[in-house]
Motif scaffolding. Sequence first.
Motif, PDB file in Angstrom:
ATOM      1  N   PHE A 214       3.291  -3.944   4.019  1.00 51.03           N
ATOM      2  CA  PHE A 214       2.699  -4.464   5.472  1.00 51.03           C
ATOM      3  C   PHE A 214       2.408  -6.053   5.683  1.00 51.03           C
ATOM      4  CE2 PHE A 214       1.318  -0.306   4.324  1.00 51.03           C
ATOM      5  CZ  PHE A 214       1.407   0.581   5.452  1.00 51.03           C
TER       6      PHE A 214
ATOM      7  N   LEU B  24      -6.258  -1.764   3.855  1.00 47.82           N
ATOM      8  CA  LEU B  24      -5.009  -1.432   3.199  1.00 47.82           C
ATOM      9  C   LEU B  24      -4.976  -1.816   1.906  1.00 47.82           C
ATOM     10  CD1 LEU B  24      -2.583  -2.847   6.020  1.00 47.82           C
ATOM     11  CD2 LEU B  24      -2.635  -0.390   5.184  1.00 47.82           C
TER      12      LEU B  24
ATOM     13  N   ASN C 176       0.900  -1.150  -0.121  1.00 43.80           N
ATOM     14  CA  ASN C 176       0.026  -0.061  -0.039  1.00 43.80           C
ATOM     15  C   ASN C 176       0.779   1.206  -0.223  1.00 43.80           C
ATOM     16  OD1 ASN C 176      -1.500   2.199   1.500  1.00 43.80           O
ATOM     17  ND2 ASN C 176      -3.334   0.836   1.323  1.00 43.80           N
TER      18      ASN C 176
END
Length: 157
Positions: free
Chosen positions: A105, A139, A100
Amino acid sequence: MKINKKLKILSKIGKELNNANITWAVGASLLLYLKGFLDDFQDIDIIIAEKDISKTKKILLKLGKLEPENPNIKYKTKKFLEFKVDCLDIDIIAGFTIVNNNQNFYFPLKQEDIKDYIEINGINIPLQSVNEWRNYYSLMGRTEKVKIIDDNIKNYH
């Protein structure tokens, strides 16, 4: 495919994963279905601990067919395997990583992260957290899933 048949496939896979002491949990739309947020689900998304990739792959190869790799640039997941088991898509995800805004992440599954279970056809099925999946969907830019969770979370225990 009828929901009962999909749940039967889930319990068959779950029994094998439990017997092999694999750290795993259900996520995505199946999780939302099991929590009563959705009326149906299309496939089964199983998040596993990275250490259990090879054992999980062996089990799923006995139950179904491995599909060709189909990478997606929105994810840098350590291992993503797609299987067909009795005509149902099964996604195995280890080291879940969402990209993202050029940031990665990373969401590895750890046994202590699994706080909830549901019994299906006599098999204990571990569940990921709905709140975690709200974060993942956010996300991923999946605003429709975020809205479904937000609209239903007040009725959630």
